[in-house]
Design an enzyme around this catalytic site. Structure first.
Site, PDB file in Angstrom:
ATOM      1  N   HIS A  10       2.416   4.815  -4.889  1.00 58.27           N
ATOM      2  CA  HIS A  10       3.057   5.919  -5.595  1.00 58.27           C
ATOM      3  C   HIS A  10       3.229   5.478  -7.039  1.00 58.27           C
ATOM      4  O   HIS A  10       2.802   4.359  -7.404  1.00 58.27           O
ATOM      5  CB  HIS A  10       4.384   6.296  -4.921  1.00 58.27           C
ATOM      6  CG  HIS A  10       5.303   5.134  -4.708  1.00 58.27           C
ATOM      7  ND1 HIS A  10       5.819   4.385  -5.745  1.00 58.27           N
ATOM      8  CD2 HIS A  10       5.780   4.558  -3.571  1.00 58.27           C
ATOM      9  CE1 HIS A  10       6.584   3.429  -5.260  1.00 58.27           C
ATOM     10  NE2 HIS A  10       6.568   3.498  -3.941  1.00 58.27           N
TER      11      HIS A  10
ATOM     12  N   VAL B 296      11.088   3.725 -10.705  1.00 57.09           N
ATOM     13  CA  VAL B 296      10.493   5.030 -10.985  1.00 57.09           C
ATOM     14  C   VAL B 296      11.093   6.027  -9.997  1.00 57.09           C
ATOM     15  O   VAL B 296      11.129   5.768  -8.794  1.00 57.09           O
ATOM     16  CB  VAL B 296       8.947   4.980 -10.857  1.00 57.09           C
ATOM     17  CG1 VAL B 296       8.347   6.354 -11.123  1.00 57.09           C
ATOM     18  CG2 VAL B 296       8.373   3.932 -11.805  1.00 57.09           C
TER      19      VAL B 296
ATOM     20  N   GLY C 173       5.557   4.267  -8.665  1.00 54.93           N
ATOM     21  CA  GLY C 173       6.218   2.970  -8.851  1.00 54.93           C
ATOM     22  C   GLY C 173       5.216   1.821  -8.830  1.00 54.93           C
ATOM     23  O   GLY C 173       5.247   0.928  -9.683  1.00 54.93           O
ATOM     24  N   HIS C 174       4.308   1.853  -7.859  1.00 54.14           N
ATOM     25  CA  HIS C 174       3.250   0.835  -7.795  1.00 54.14           C
ATOM     26  C   HIS C 174       2.344   0.935  -9.025  1.00 54.14           C
ATOM     27  O   HIS C 174       1.996  -0.081  -9.633  1.00 54.14           O
ATOM     28  CB  HIS C 174       2.381   1.046  -6.551  1.00 54.14           C
ATOM     29  CG  HIS C 174       3.089   0.877  -5.236  1.00 54.14           C
ATOM     30  ND1 HIS C 174       3.337   1.932  -4.392  1.00 54.14           N
ATOM     31  CD2 HIS C 174       3.607  -0.220  -4.614  1.00 54.14           C
ATOM     32  CE1 HIS C 174       3.956   1.487  -3.300  1.00 54.14           C
ATOM     33  NE2 HIS C 174       4.146   0.196  -3.418  1.00 54.14           N
TER      34      HIS C 174
ATOM     35  N   GLN D 128      15.057  -8.416  -3.428  1.00 55.38           N
ATOM     36  CA  GLN D 128      13.738  -9.048  -3.278  1.00 55.38           C
ATOM     37  C   GLN D 128      13.329  -9.726  -4.587  1.00 55.38           C
ATOM     38  O   GLN D 128      12.839 -10.864  -4.582  1.00 55.38           O
ATOM     39  CB  GLN D 128      12.705  -7.998  -2.880  1.00 55.38           C
ATOM     40  CG  GLN D 128      11.261  -8.451  -2.951  1.00 55.38           C
ATOM     41  CD  GLN D 128      10.313  -7.422  -2.365  1.00 55.38           C
ATOM     42  OE1 GLN D 128      10.138  -7.360  -1.148  1.00 55.38           O
ATOM     43  NE2 GLN D 128       9.685  -6.609  -3.194  1.00 55.38           N
TER      44      GLN D 128
ATOM     45  N   GLY E 229       0.804  -1.224   0.000  1.00 57.55           N
ATOM     46  CA  GLY E 229       0.000   0.000   0.000  1.00 57.55           C
ATOM     47  C   GLY E 229       0.834   1.270   0.000  1.00 57.55           C
ATOM     48  O   GLY E 229       2.020   1.240  -0.310  1.00 57.55           O
TER      49      GLY E 229
ATOM     50  N   SER F   2       7.416   4.292  -0.445  1.00 59.61           N
ATOM     51  CA  SER F   2       6.380   4.653   0.534  1.00 59.61           C
ATOM     52  C   SER F   2       7.008   5.296   1.755  1.00 59.61           C
ATOM     53  O   SER F   2       6.365   6.054   2.467  1.00 59.61           O
ATOM     54  CB  SER F   2       5.595   3.411   0.952  1.00 59.61           C
ATOM     55  OG  SER F   2       5.048   2.782  -0.187  1.00 59.61           O
TER      56      SER F   2
END
Ligand code: PAJ
Length: 278
Positions: A32, A174, A34-35, A151, A29, A184
């Site tokens: 931004h 991004v 990027g998500h 990751q 959550g 975030s």
């Protein structure tokens, strides 16, 4: 866009027809750009787009920012809907980790260094929640950001080692105008820290320039990274290394950095064989 909170409701909303390609974007959550870029990539390649919004307690260490991690579900719902998400999966902690939960998955070697060393247990939490999400949603493709390069490498290894049959797509980082990678956690920065935070991408840009000028010695390239970060008084360098992008072993051309700016821990990375604009 449908919002579902249980595994049963998710399965019902997504269906189980293997002929319908499902794209999954796992997130915590506080969306931004990027998500949103990952949502759009999933939208372009799949018939059904699922995003998960779950601040996964298992990947936070005691003393980390789990309790104060930014949460704004109403805002996230609107942004996900706009970016073409069909189903937003927002499970409770109990739904994901019911009482008695005791099964964990660990990607051993890849989880040991860098982020894994700084945050012991972190990748065990990430790998376990991703495996659970893959088994709940059964996506054909899952989308991750290069921002969290280690990751992405851990998840690719997980999929390969356990034959999960999910295609892992990795989207580019991004960045803000000054180069700062969107995160975030950037909301934690005060104005002076926000300025200082650009030192991470500045360091990567300097090193990419040195690489473009012919420098190939990993020790000297690392020194370029370190010099730029040490020049920023508000930055406290945790690590700066040049690693191979798949194995995270030294040496390689992927420069990875972690630094604290005040109380906020930031990470960034860049493949030095590619110029970083700015
Ligand atoms: P979160 O930090 O919410 O990130 C969700 C996805 O967005 C991750 O794949 C991350 O790499 C990507 N992302 C974050 N910032 C980005 C940026 N500036 N550019 C491109 N992509 C970016 O990463 C997690 O959540 C969690 O660990 C999760 C995978 C959901 C497991 O709990």
């Amino acid at each position: 866009m449908r919002i579902v909170r249980t595994v049963a409701a998710l399965r019902e909303a997504v269906g189980t027809d293997p002929a319908v390609p499902v794209g999954l974007v796992p997130t915590m959550g506080a969306f931004h750009a990027g998500h949103l870029a990952l949502f759009r990539a999933a939208r372009a390649e799949n018939d059904v787009v699922v995003a998960s919004l779950f601040v996964n307690p298992a990947q936070f260490r005691p003393g980390e920012d789990l309790a104060r991690y930014p949460r704004d579900e109403a805002r996230d719902e609107a942004l996900a809907d706009e970016a073409g998400v069909d189903v937003l999966f927002v499970p409770s902690v109990d739904e994901m980790y019911p009482p008695g939960f005791q099964t964990w998955v660990e990607v051993e070697e890849l989880s040991r260094g860098l982020e894994g060393a700084a945050r012991p247990g972190h990748f065990r939490g990430v790998a376990t929640v991703c495996l659970k999400l893959f088994s709940i949603v059964r996506p054909r493709r899952a989308y991750f950001g290069q921002k969290d390069a280690q990751q992405a490498a851990v998840v690719k290894r997980l999929v390969r080692d356990l034959d999960l049959g999910v295609e892992i797509r990795v989207g580019p980082i991004v960045r803000e105008e000054d180069g700062l990678a969107l995160s975030s956690r950037n909301v934690y920065l005060d104005p002076a820290e926000r300025k200082a935070a650009a030192s991470l991408s500045d360091a990567l840009r300097d090193a990419a320039r040195a690489y473009a000028a012919g420098e190939r010695d990993p020790v000297r390239l690392r020194a370029v990274l370190v010099a730029r970060l040490r020049a920023e008084p508000l930055a406290d360098l945790e690590y700066a290394e040049l690693v191979d992008a798949a194995t995270f072993e030294k040496p390689g051309t992927l420069a990875v950095i972690a630094a604290r700016i005040g109380k906020t821990r930031l990470i960034d990375n860049h493949d030095l064989s590619i110029p970083l604009p700015g």
